[in-house]
Design a protein around this motif. Sequence first.
Motif, PDB file in Angstrom:
ATOM      1  N   ASP A 115     -14.814  50.129  36.067  1.00  0.00           N
ATOM      2  CA  ASP A 115     -14.057  49.319  37.039  1.00  0.00           C
ATOM      3  C   ASP A 115     -12.672  48.952  36.510  1.00  0.00           C
ATOM      4  OD1 ASP A 115     -16.252  49.388  38.736  1.00  0.00           O
ATOM      5  OD2 ASP A 115     -17.101  47.540  37.903  1.00  0.00           O
ATOM      6  N   GLY A 116     -12.038  49.887  35.853  1.00  0.00           N
ATOM      7  CA  GLY A 116     -10.675  49.654  35.365  1.00  0.00           C
ATOM      8  C   GLY A 116     -10.606  48.910  34.043  1.00  0.00           C
ATOM      9  N   ASP A 117     -11.772  48.515  33.497  1.00  0.00           N
ATOM     10  CA  ASP A 117     -11.779  47.820  32.203  1.00  0.00           C
ATOM     11  C   ASP A 117     -12.133  48.800  31.084  1.00  0.00           C
ATOM     12  OD1 ASP A 117     -11.155  45.303  33.215  1.00  0.00           O
ATOM     13  OD2 ASP A 117     -13.259  44.868  33.669  1.00  0.00           O
ATOM     14  N   TYR A 118     -11.553  48.547  29.902  1.00  0.00           N
ATOM     15  CA  TYR A 118     -11.738  49.457  28.768  1.00  0.00           C
ATOM     16  C   TYR A 118     -12.770  48.898  27.791  1.00  0.00           C
ATOM     17  CZ  TYR A 118      -7.578  51.580  30.656  1.00  0.00           C
ATOM     18  OH  TYR A 118      -6.689  52.189  31.500  1.00  0.00           O
ATOM     19  N   TRP A 119     -13.823  49.670  27.574  1.00  0.00           N
ATOM     20  CA  TRP A 119     -14.921  49.243  26.704  1.00  0.00           C
ATOM     21  C   TRP A 119     -15.083  50.247  25.571  1.00  0.00           C
ATOM     22  CZ3 TRP A 119     -17.801  44.776  27.935  1.00  0.00           C
ATOM     23  CH2 TRP A 119     -17.580  44.250  29.216  1.00  0.00           C
ATOM     24  N   VAL A 120     -15.387  49.753  24.367  1.00  0.00           N
ATOM     25  CA  VAL A 120     -15.638  50.655  23.242  1.00  0.00           C
ATOM     26  C   VAL A 120     -16.987  50.332  22.601  1.00  0.00           C
ATOM     27  CG1 VAL A 120     -13.275  51.291  22.603  1.00  0.00           C
ATOM     28  CG2 VAL A 120     -14.237  49.139  21.751  1.00  0.00           C
ATOM     29  N   GLN A 121     -17.568  51.400  22.041  1.00  0.00           N
ATOM     30  CA  GLN A 121     -18.849  51.273  21.346  1.00  0.00           C
ATOM     31  C   GLN A 121     -18.606  51.573  19.871  1.00  0.00           C
ATOM     32  OE1 GLN A 121     -21.663  54.197  22.729  1.00  0.00           O
ATOM     33  NE2 GLN A 121     -22.912  53.922  20.889  1.00  0.00           N
ATOM     34  N   PHE A 122     -19.192  50.756  18.994  1.00  0.00           N
ATOM     35  CA  PHE A 122     -19.048  50.967  17.549  1.00  0.00           C
ATOM     36  C   PHE A 122     -20.320  51.601  16.988  1.00  0.00           C
ATOM     37  CE2 PHE A 122     -16.667  46.653  17.803  1.00  0.00           C
ATOM     38  CZ  PHE A 122     -15.527  47.279  18.293  1.00  0.00           C
ATOM     39  N   ASP A 123     -20.213  52.163  15.775  1.00  0.00           N
ATOM     40  CA  ASP A 123     -21.431  52.691  15.131  1.00  0.00           C
ATOM     41  C   ASP A 123     -22.363  51.554  14.733  1.00  0.00           C
ATOM     42  OD1 ASP A 123     -19.648  51.799  13.167  1.00  0.00           O
ATOM     43  OD2 ASP A 123     -20.353  53.234  11.677  1.00  0.00           O
ATOM     44  N   LYS A 124     -21.793  50.365  14.488  1.00  0.00           N
ATOM     45  CA  LYS A 124     -22.607  49.173  14.216  1.00  0.00           C
ATOM     46  C   LYS A 124     -21.797  47.951  14.627  1.00  0.00           C
ATOM     47  CE  LYS A 124     -20.900  48.526   9.583  1.00  0.00           C
ATOM     48  NZ  LYS A 124     -21.123  48.260   8.194  1.00  0.00           N
ATOM     49  N   THR A 125     -22.506  46.886  14.993  1.00  0.00           N
ATOM     50  CA  THR A 125     -21.764  45.692  15.414  1.00  0.00           C
ATOM     51  C   THR A 125     -22.538  44.418  15.118  1.00  0.00           C
ATOM     52  OG1 THR A 125     -20.595  44.616  17.242  1.00  0.00           O
ATOM     53  CG2 THR A 125     -22.639  45.759  17.820  1.00  0.00           C
ATOM     54  N   TYR A 126     -21.794  43.383  14.715  1.00  0.00           N
ATOM     55  CA  TYR A 126     -22.379  42.055  14.506  1.00  0.00           C
ATOM     56  C   TYR A 126     -21.996  41.115  15.654  1.00  0.00           C
ATOM     57  CZ  TYR A 126     -23.685  43.384   9.762  1.00  0.00           C
ATOM     58  OH  TYR A 126     -24.266  43.995   8.677  1.00  0.00           O
ATOM     59  N   TYR A 127     -21.252  41.620  16.630  1.00  0.00           N
ATOM     60  CA  TYR A 127     -20.883  40.801  17.792  1.00  0.00           C
ATOM     61  C   TYR A 127     -22.135  40.443  18.591  1.00  0.00           C
ATOM     62  CZ  TYR A 127     -15.788  41.320  17.647  1.00  0.00           C
ATOM     63  OH  TYR A 127     -14.471  41.239  17.312  1.00  0.00           O
ATOM     64  N   TYR A 128     -22.184  39.207  19.092  1.00  0.00           N
ATOM     65  CA  TYR A 128     -23.300  38.812  19.960  1.00  0.00           C
ATOM     66  C   TYR A 128     -22.990  39.257  21.387  1.00  0.00           C
ATOM     67  CZ  TYR A 128     -26.897  36.254  22.346  1.00  0.00           C
ATOM     68  OH  TYR A 128     -27.988  35.960  23.132  1.00  0.00           O
ATOM     69  N   PRO A 129     -23.850  40.114  21.982  1.00  0.00           N
ATOM     70  CA  PRO A 129     -23.632  40.489  23.382  1.00  0.00           C
ATOM     71  C   PRO A 129     -24.231  39.423  24.299  1.00  0.00           C
ATOM     72  CG  PRO A 129     -25.442  41.775  22.432  1.00  0.00           C
ATOM     73  CD  PRO A 129     -25.021  40.780  21.387  1.00  0.00           C
ATOM     74  N   SER A 130     -23.581  39.107  25.410  1.00  0.00           N
ATOM     75  CA  SER A 130     -24.070  38.038  26.284  1.00  0.00           C
ATOM     76  C   SER A 130     -25.521  38.302  26.677  1.00  0.00           C
ATOM     77  CB  SER A 130     -23.194  37.921  27.534  1.00  0.00           C
ATOM     78  OG  SER A 130     -23.157  39.156  28.205  1.00  0.00           O
ATOM     79  N   GLY A 131     -26.293  37.232  26.720  1.00  0.00           N
ATOM     80  CA  GLY A 131     -27.705  37.361  27.078  1.00  0.00           C
ATOM     81  C   GLY A 131     -28.475  36.131  26.659  1.00  0.00           C
ATOM     82  N   GLY A 132     -29.604  35.886  27.325  1.00  0.00           N
ATOM     83  CA  GLY A 132     -30.456  34.748  26.979  1.00  0.00           C
ATOM     84  C   GLY A 132     -29.763  33.416  27.195  1.00  0.00           C
ATOM     85  N   GLY A 133     -28.782  33.385  28.105  1.00  0.00           N
ATOM     86  CA  GLY A 133     -28.078  32.134  28.392  1.00  0.00           C
ATOM     87  C   GLY A 133     -26.892  31.881  27.482  1.00  0.00           C
TER      88      GLY A 133
END
Length: 244
Positions: free
Chosen positions: A29-47
């Motif tokens: 939808d016009g937004d740019y997303w990237v995937q890493f080989d590993k990540t410590y970022y918290y993805p939204s979820g569980g409130g």
Amino acid sequence: MSEPLHINQHPGTNPPSFECTVVDSQVIDGDYWVQFDKTYYYPSGGGQPADHGTISADGIKYSILDVKKRSEILHLLSDSVNVDSLVNQTLTAEIDQQRRDILCRMHTAQHLVSAAADELFSATTIGNQINTQKTRIDIGIESRDSFSKDDLESSVNNYIDSAVDVSMSFRPRDELIEDPLVRVNMDLIPKNIHELRVITIDGIDICPCAGTHVGNTNQIGYIEIGKVKSKGAGKLRVEYTLVD
Ligand SMILES: [Zn+2]
């Protein structure tokens, strides 16, 4: 699939920077997303909302504005970035520590509010939305007359004052079903998950949870309960903020 490595980290406060490589990019939808080989970022979820932060490559810094878990974990970049040029690049990723720390405090407070609501009013937590400014918890309560905002607030602030350790472990599902400090309905957790990440607040609460938390209740600061709204028969929405 890139694993959410934050689940192996506890406490979740002051997350360190890490090196990663961009393995894929997508425009959604016009937004740019990237995937890493590993990540410590918290993805939204569980409130709990997603971490924010930055990635740096060749002296150029890009902002990460959102993180979501689909079949892979995707990181939303600020616009005007040529995402394709980032693929195969090794980056230094930093998580916004201030935002993460507030979310850890808010989230651990949520466990305490849910535990105290259960202890005081036999109320069940139905849902929650954690945020940096204000968090809300929906509780199911049979007798509304038994609810006291002041009792709930002072009970949680007493837990905070008691400087109780908050620890993380992985425990078998069968063991958790038998544990009286587990307040959530284990039937709601998919049966094919046999071992769960569990957050234990010593002697107060045990909760299967993939979120980020502080290491001791005394790091939360105090809570102040604001609005309490009716959300239909037997349901209340409780809002709280953090006060230092
Ligand atoms: Zn949690």
